[in-house]
Design a protein around this motif. Structure first.
Motif, short mmCIF file in Angstrom:
data_model
loop_
_atom_site.label_atom_id
_atom_site.label_comp_id
_atom_site.label_asym_id
_atom_site.label_seq_id
_atom_site.Cartn_x
_atom_site.Cartn_y
_atom_site.Cartn_z
N LEU A 117 1.33 -1.02 -0.05
CA LEU A 117 -0.37 0.04 -0.13
C LEU A 117 0.82 1.13 0.03
O LEU A 117 0.30 2.78 -0.84
CB LEU A 117 -1.07 0.12 1.33
CG LEU A 117 -1.96 1.31 1.35
CD1 LEU A 117 -2.55 1.54 0.12
CD2 LEU A 117 -2.84 1.18 2.30
N GLN A 127 3.29 1.69 -3.32
CA GLN A 127 2.21 2.22 -4.38
C GLN A 127 1.60 3.21 -4.70
O GLN A 127 1.51 4.20 -5.58
CB GLN A 127 0.93 0.95 -4.96
CG GLN A 127 -0.01 1.40 -3.71
CD GLN A 127 -1.07 1.07 -4.20
OE1 GLN A 127 -1.97 1.07 -5.69
NE2 GLN A 127 -1.79 -0.25 -3.27
N GLU A 128 1.77 4.04 -3.89
CA GLU A 128 1.14 5.27 -3.05
C GLU A 128 2.34 6.53 -3.14
O GLU A 128 2.26 6.85 -4.21
CB GLU A 128 0.70 5.21 -1.38
CG GLU A 128 -0.30 5.19 -1.39
CD GLU A 128 -0.84 5.66 0.26
OE1 GLU A 128 0.47 5.54 1.02
OE2 GLU A 128 -2.22 5.54 0.55
N ALA A 187 3.42 6.21 -7.23
CA ALA A 187 2.47 6.30 -7.78
C ALA A 187 2.70 8.08 -8.13
O ALA A 187 2.86 8.31 -8.96
CB ALA A 187 0.55 6.67 -7.35
N SER A 208 -1.02 13.52 -0.91
CA SER A 208 -0.61 11.91 -1.85
C SER A 208 0.20 10.94 -0.51
O SER A 208 -0.14 9.84 -0.26
CB SER A 208 0.06 12.13 -2.97
OG SER A 208 -0.37 12.91 -4.03
N THR A 221 -6.79 5.80 -0.75
CA THR A 221 -6.74 4.70 -1.87
C THR A 221 -8.15 5.03 -1.99
O THR A 221 -8.20 4.37 -3.30
CB THR A 221 -6.71 3.88 -1.57
OG1 THR A 221 -7.33 3.00 -0.15
CG2 THR A 221 -5.04 3.75 -1.02
N GLN A 274 -8.76 10.10 -4.96
CA GLN A 274 -7.99 10.26 -6.36
C GLN A 274 -8.44 10.71 -7.00
O GLN A 274 -7.67 11.58 -7.99
CB GLN A 274 -7.43 8.77 -6.03
CG GLN A 274 -6.58 7.35 -5.39
CD GLN A 274 -5.72 8.14 -5.01
OE1 GLN A 274 -4.62 8.65 -6.15
NE2 GLN A 274 -4.94 8.88 -4.26
N LYS A 290 -2.54 4.04 -11.29
CA LYS A 290 -3.92 3.90 -10.63
C LYS A 290 -2.89 3.05 -9.62
O LYS A 290 -2.67 2.14 -8.82
CB LYS A 290 -5.11 3.41 -10.82
CG LYS A 290 -5.07 3.68 -12.37
CD LYS A 290 -6.77 3.24 -13.08
CE LYS A 290 -7.07 3.89 -14.34
NZ LYS A 290 -8.42 3.31 -14.58
N ILE A 291 -4.22 3.52 -8.13
CA ILE A 291 -3.85 3.42 -6.87
C ILE A 291 -5.20 2.75 -6.45
O ILE A 291 -6.13 2.89 -6.62
CB ILE A 291 -3.76 4.20 -5.24
CG1 ILE A 291 -2.44 4.71 -6.10
CG2 ILE A 291 -3.59 3.92 -4.46
CD1 ILE A 291 -1.77 6.09 -5.29
N ASN A 292 -5.23 1.01 -6.16
CA ASN A 292 -5.71 0.54 -5.77
C ASN A 292 -6.76 1.00 -4.71
O ASN A 292 -5.87 1.21 -3.38
CB ASN A 292 -5.45 -0.99 -5.55
CG ASN A 292 -4.87 -1.45 -7.17
OD1 ASN A 292 -5.46 -1.51 -8.17
ND2 ASN A 292 -4.07 -2.59 -6.80
#
Length: 639
Positions: free
Chosen positions: A4, A7-8, A11, A72, A80, A85, A164-166
């Motif tokens: 998590l 991915q942040e 991104a 962010s 998320t 987003q 993209k962020i899940n």
């Protein structure tokens, strides 16, 4: 959790990378649109300019995206969520879109202004009643600029959506928050460094002048820069405004912004200028004999001895407060007012100076400073002035002599200066010293050699004075030495010991010395007239026999015309001018104080309704000088 947070961060990095990519695209389009105005000979040269432009892009991008970056990575469990987003998406493109549009507007604007967009445009806009009409007229004349902006923006949006962020929650909230805080601290440090322009020990963030250190032609600085940087960096620095107090005839008669000297000179003398870091007049005995200061101690034995063989001005003043101000004042005769010219939106223009005069006379011109190249903005401003060569830490090429903070120690760099210059004559070389600078250290091998004094600066002042002595020992053996004029002055003052130098005007008191081993120049004696840094340029132009008009607010200290003086500097709040028998304090609109010229402490304001004729004329001259300064800076009439 790791995925998590990972991915942040990924991104965020990707989205910022896109901004960098599209800033480079805007730079390319800017150049293609204006390549007839900005000459770039080779594609490799363009890539080199765009590479150096990354530092300026970084500052601009971080200015615009600081809030986006914070939003962010701030540790919120809703980061998320699709709604959050989506909010970030709109924030990102609204802020970046508005800022990015400045680069495209500048593709058109540059063709008229010949300079990157700055905050000065706001002042220009205030005087226009038809901004809407002007805007649409520009759009209609250059529709492809608008088309390109729309196309690029759509491409940017397309690429943004590729990552993209899940939508998921952190598995371990505590660990997530701790890692988020660590990430926030690291990113904040990087952002602050990026906004300044580098992570090195520096006195100031990069500004427009620094772009010039990377170019072979000053116009190419407009490729290195971007419009967002030039606009943001000049906000708050533009108190430069056109004013009208007197008519032009009064300026021509009383201010005399152009000087003409007629001196017959045989063989052209070489010129060596020393701008000594923080070398206030207070530290030198040769310049204080008249002051009768109790228990006075000199920390410049060599400069004192040289003063006995030179023409010295014992009442000289700096025209600025920082090193770069000293450079513009000494070499170009441009003082620093409340806002410095060198950090203003108008600094990147053609300027007549002692450098351009020497270039015109066929001199080989060079500038030496032992700090990392570009430090203090010297290399960039030196390129604007037209120095043919720049020698810094890179060219010295021996980090064993680096002081670890600022520059090559003065002694070895002064030796390099003495041995490296003069290969082509006549020449004009300027050296800006470095070691007498905070944190006021000297090489270990000299520990215990110099007296400590009462101030931290006293020991390094002695070290630099010793370095100057060693320089002249080496220089005296060079073939060019006998036919050379040496000028020694300071950029500004520094730490104060004696009450005499706590006086307001004496905080600008500096040494000024002219020396030549060649007796034909007759550079000997003690002169107690008021003098200043901006007098150096016209004095040298006179000595070199440059019998053409020069733009100068100073005057030749050696002319038989016995010109009146106007000493100019600023306390960063008001402008200060010494004219005739009085000191005038001016706030840009009106004179708020008048003091007798002997009242250097500015202790008794004698401004009253009953002004004598000389005071009235002094007020008019103060306003006229300020008017002429603003006119020449803003309307680019410094050449």
């Amino acid at each position: 959790m790791k995925n998590l947070r990972g991915q942040e961060l990924f991104a965020l990095i990707y989205r910022l990378f896109l901004v960098f990519f599209f800033y480079q695209m805007a730079r390319l389009l800017f150049w293609l649109f204006n390549k007839d105005l900005i000459k770039v000979d080779r594609l490799s040269e363009y890539f080199n300019l765009s590479y150096y432009g990354t530092a300026f892009d970084t500052t601009a991008i971080l200015y615009v995206n600081a809030v986006f970056i914070l939003l962010s990575i701030i540790p919120l469990v809703i980061n998320t969520k699709n709604g959050y987003q989506k909010f970030l998406f709109y924030w990102y493109f609204i802020t970046n879109g508005i800022a990015y549009s400045l680069n495209f507007g500048d593709m058109i604007y540059y063709r008229f202004s010949q300079a990157r967009l700055t905050s000065a445009a706001i002042e220009v806009g205030k005087h226009e009643n038809n901004l809407g009409g002007i805007f649409w007229n520009a759009v209609l004349q250059h529709p492809f600029v608008v088309v390109w902006f729309i196309v690029v923006l759509f491409l940017w949006i397309f690429l943004y959506k590729k990552v993209k962020i899940n939508d998921e929650k952190p598995k371990n909230v505590i660990v997530y928050f701790i890692s988020s805080i660590i990430s926030l601290c690291v990113v904040t440090t990087l952002v602050v460094g990026g906004i300044r322009g580098d992570f090195k020990h520096s006195t100031r963030p990069i500004n427009l002048v620094d772009a010039n250190k990377h170019v072979s032609n000053p116009l190419q600085a407009n490729i290195v820069l971007n419009s967002v940087f030039s606009f943001f960096r000049t906000i708050g620095t533009n108190n430069f405004k056109l004013v009208h107090f007197v008519d032009e005839k009064f300026i021509d008669q009383e201010i005399k912004p152009y000087k003409l000297y007629n001196r017959e000179v045989g063989s052209k003398p070489n010129v060596v200028i020393f701008i000594m870091e923080s070398f206030g007049k207070e530290y030198s005995g040769a310049f204080n004999k008249q002051n009768n200061i109790k228990d006075f101690v000199s920390y410049t034995p060599f400069l004192d001895s040289l003063g006995n063989q030179s023409l010295i001005f014992i009442n000289a003043f700096a025209n600025g407060r920082q090193s770069i101000h000293g450079m513009s004042s000494v070499l170009a005769g441009i003082p620093s007012l409340t806002d410095a010219f060198t950090s203003s939106p108008y600094s990147n223009q053609k300027i007549q100076s002692i450098v351009s005069v020497c270039n015109d006379l066929g001199y080989d011109t060079s500038f030496y400073h032992g700090a990392p190249n570009g430090s203090m903005g010297f290399q960039g401003f030196g390129n604007i002035l037209g120095f043919k060569h720049y020698f810094g830490k890179t060219e010295y090429n021996n980090d064993n002599d680096f002081d670890g903070i600022w520059a090559i120690w003065d002694e070895p760099f002064f030796q390099y200066f003495a041995k490296n210059m003069g290969k082509k004559q006549p020449f004009m070389s300027t050296l800006f010293s470095a070691s007498s600078h905070d944190p006021f250290k000297i090489p270990e091998k000299y520990n215990g050699k110099f007296k400590k004094g009462t101030l931290q600066i006293h020991e390094p002042i002695q070290y630099t004075d010793h370095s100057l002595k060693k320089f002249f020992e080496t220089a005296s053996k060079q073939p060019w030495y006998h036919n050379t004029i040496f000028v020694i002055t300071a950029d500004h003052t520094n730490q104060i010991n004696y009450p005499e130098y706590q006086k307001a005007m004496n905080r600008f008191a500096i040494p000024l010395l002219f020396f030549s081993p060649n007796p034909k120049y007759n550079l000997k004696g003690v002169d107690d007239r008021f003098a200043q840094q901006i007098d150096i340029y016209p004095t040298l132009a006179d000595l070199l026999g440059y019998n053409k008009k020069i733009r100068s607010w100073g005057r030749s200290l050696l002319s038989d015309k016995n010109e009146d003086y106007m000493i100019v500097n600023s306390d960063a709040i008001n402008e200060q001018m010494i004219i005739g028998n009085y000191i005038y304090i001016f706030n840009g609109k009106e004179v708020t104080g008048i003091y007798d010229k002997s009242d250097l402490a500015l202790s008794k304001n004698i401004l009253s309704k009953n002004l004598n004729p000389k005071q009235k004329l002094g007020i008019e001259k103060t306003k006229a000088w300020y008017q002429d300064y603003m006119d020449r800076v803003i309307n680019r009439k410094l050449r």
